[in-house]
Design a protein around this motif. Structure first.
Motif, short mmCIF file in Angstrom:
data_model
loop_
_atom_site.label_atom_id
_atom_site.label_comp_id
_atom_site.label_asym_id
_atom_site.label_seq_id
_atom_site.Cartn_x
_atom_site.Cartn_y
_atom_site.Cartn_z
N PHE A 1 0.85 -1.12 0.13
CA PHE A 1 -0.05 0.01 -0.01
C PHE A 1 0.98 1.27 0.14
CE2 PHE A 1 -2.83 3.25 1.67
CZ PHE A 1 -3.91 3.22 0.87
N CYS A 2 1.80 1.30 0.87
CA CYS A 2 2.88 2.57 0.73
C CYS A 2 3.88 2.67 -0.36
CB CYS A 2 3.42 2.64 2.01
SG CYS A 2 4.85 1.34 2.33
N THR A 3 4.14 1.61 -0.97
CA THR A 3 5.13 1.23 -1.87
C THR A 3 5.00 2.39 -3.00
OG1 THR A 3 5.15 -1.07 -1.51
CG2 THR A 3 6.28 -0.09 -3.36
N PRO A 4 4.04 2.78 -3.75
CA PRO A 4 4.22 3.55 -4.74
C PRO A 4 4.90 5.17 -4.08
CG PRO A 4 2.30 2.46 -5.06
CD PRO A 4 2.82 2.03 -3.67
N GLY A 5 4.23 5.44 -3.01
CA GLY A 5 4.72 6.62 -2.14
C GLY A 5 6.02 6.62 -1.81
N MET A 6 6.45 5.49 -1.15
CA MET A 6 7.67 5.36 -0.91
C MET A 6 8.63 5.43 -2.00
SD MET A 6 8.41 4.66 2.71
CE MET A 6 7.67 4.14 4.01
N VAL A 7 8.55 4.77 -2.89
CA VAL A 7 9.26 4.51 -4.05
C VAL A 7 9.52 6.12 -4.75
CG1 VAL A 7 9.66 3.90 -6.44
CG2 VAL A 7 8.85 2.38 -4.93
N LEU A 8 8.47 6.80 -4.96
CA LEU A 8 8.54 8.17 -5.51
C LEU A 8 9.43 9.14 -4.57
CD1 LEU A 8 5.19 8.16 -7.05
CD2 LEU A 8 7.32 8.56 -8.40
N ALA A 9 9.07 8.97 -3.47
CA ALA A 9 9.73 9.84 -2.23
C ALA A 9 11.41 9.45 -2.23
CB ALA A 9 9.05 9.64 -0.86
N SER A 10 11.42 8.33 -2.57
CA SER A 10 13.02 7.84 -2.60
C SER A 10 13.57 8.31 -3.81
CB SER A 10 13.07 6.27 -2.54
OG SER A 10 12.26 5.95 -1.21
N VAL A 11 13.03 8.29 -4.92
CA VAL A 11 13.52 8.96 -6.20
C VAL A 11 13.75 10.27 -5.93
CG1 VAL A 11 13.12 9.72 -8.39
CG2 VAL A 11 12.26 7.08 -7.71
N SER A 12 12.97 10.98 -5.39
CA SER A 12 13.15 12.46 -4.98
C SER A 12 14.46 12.60 -4.04
CB SER A 12 11.98 13.14 -4.46
OG SER A 12 12.32 14.29 -4.20
N LEU A 13 14.55 11.59 -3.02
CA LEU A 13 15.55 11.91 -2.00
C LEU A 13 16.98 11.75 -2.72
CD1 LEU A 13 16.56 11.80 0.96
CD2 LEU A 13 15.95 9.57 0.97
N VAL A 14 16.79 10.61 -3.30
CA VAL A 14 18.02 10.42 -4.15
C VAL A 14 18.60 11.14 -5.21
CG1 VAL A 14 19.43 8.58 -5.42
CG2 VAL A 14 18.17 7.87 -3.32
N ALA A 15 17.57 11.94 -5.79
CA ALA A 15 17.96 13.19 -6.66
C ALA A 15 18.55 14.26 -5.92
CB ALA A 15 16.66 13.44 -7.64
N GLU A 16 17.95 14.47 -4.69
CA GLU A 16 18.43 15.53 -3.88
C GLU A 16 20.07 15.44 -3.20
OE1 GLU A 16 15.57 17.13 -1.10
OE2 GLU A 16 14.15 17.04 -2.86
N ASN A 17 19.80 14.14 -2.84
CA ASN A 17 21.07 13.38 -2.26
C ASN A 17 21.47 12.26 -2.64
OD1 ASN A 17 22.97 12.87 -0.30
ND2 ASN A 17 21.70 12.88 1.66
N PRO A 18 22.47 12.23 -3.89
CA PRO A 18 22.91 10.90 -4.25
C PRO A 18 23.55 9.75 -3.31
CG PRO A 18 23.52 12.92 -5.76
CD PRO A 18 23.01 13.30 -4.18
N THR A 19 24.07 10.38 -2.36
CA THR A 19 24.70 9.23 -1.48
C THR A 19 24.16 9.49 -0.03
OG1 THR A 19 26.51 10.82 -1.46
CG2 THR A 19 26.58 9.06 -2.83
N PRO A 20 23.04 9.12 0.09
CA PRO A 20 22.53 9.34 1.68
C PRO A 20 22.87 8.26 2.61
CG PRO A 20 20.53 8.36 0.26
CD PRO A 20 22.12 8.62 -0.71
N THR A 21 23.38 8.68 3.93
CA THR A 21 23.52 7.75 4.78
C THR A 21 22.06 7.11 5.21
OG1 THR A 21 23.08 9.49 6.69
CG2 THR A 21 25.44 9.42 5.74
N GLU A 22 22.29 6.19 5.90
CA GLU A 22 21.03 5.38 6.68
C GLU A 22 20.20 6.36 7.27
OE1 GLU A 22 19.63 1.91 9.79
OE2 GLU A 22 21.39 1.65 8.91
N ALA A 23 21.09 7.19 8.21
CA ALA A 23 20.13 8.27 8.93
C ALA A 23 19.33 9.14 8.18
CB ALA A 23 21.21 9.05 10.13
N GLU A 24 20.08 9.66 7.12
CA GLU A 24 19.56 10.67 6.16
C GLU A 24 18.30 9.83 5.27
OE1 GLU A 24 23.33 13.61 5.01
OE2 GLU A 24 23.17 11.33 3.80
N ILE A 25 18.46 8.73 4.99
CA ILE A 25 17.39 8.11 4.30
C ILE A 25 16.19 8.10 5.11
CG2 ILE A 25 16.46 5.76 3.42
CD1 ILE A 25 19.78 5.23 2.39
#
Length: 157
Positions: A100-124
């Motif tokens: 249920f959460c997966t589409p939103g999680m995936v899209l938020a993750s795409v945006s996160l990695v676009a802003e921060n290409p090498t995030p730490t676990e804490a940043e994720i």
């Protein structure tokens, strides 16, 4: 009111009520039901889409606010049959349970990695704070995002 929104690379044009939320526009006018309605209060993130490349909770954005802009939903992330690297990583690292959460999680993750290409676990974890997994699959979600970020940066073969 009349809105024109580029949704997943296709120009959409519809008459909508002024108060139509983007989540309802995407689901009802465009027929793209991968964007889920979870809470209608921005608490869960199930409705997350990319608006001009940036993740937004579509339950608090009016379709009128997206007029003339570009929206990417989970359906528009893949390139035909080829999954987006983040989708593939979620699949490979079991970053979903009920889904249920997966589409939103995936899209938020795409945006996160676009802003921060090498995030730490804490940043994720911090970056996905506004997206809730009711099944508590966070460990695998974080691992999926980390792996996709490493693949994108070339750190993983």
């Amino acid at each position: 009111m009349h809105v024109k929104i580029n949704v997943n690379g296709e120009q959409q044009s519809h008459e909508v009520e002024d108060r139509t939320l983007l989540v309802h526009y995407v689901r009802e006018n465009c027929g793209l039901t991968g964007t889920n309605v979870g809470c209608d209060t921005t608490s869960c993130g199930a409705c997350t889409v990319l608006l001009d490349g940036e993740s937004v909770k579509s339950c608090t954005v009016l379709a009128a606010q997206a007029d003339g802009r570009s929206v990417t939903t989970i359906e528009g992330l893949a390139d035909g049959e080829e999954l987006h690297p983040m989708q593939r990583s979620f699949q490979q690292h079991h970053g979903l349970q009920c889904g249920f959460c997966t589409p939103g999680m995936v899209l938020a993750s795409v945006s996160l990695v676009a802003e921060n290409p090498t995030p730490t676990e804490a940043e994720i974890r911090s970056g996905l704070e506004g997206n809730l997994c009711r099944c508590t699959g966070y460990h695998n979600i974080v691992e999926a995002v980390r792996a996709a970020a490493e693949e994108k940066s070339g750190a993983v073969e």
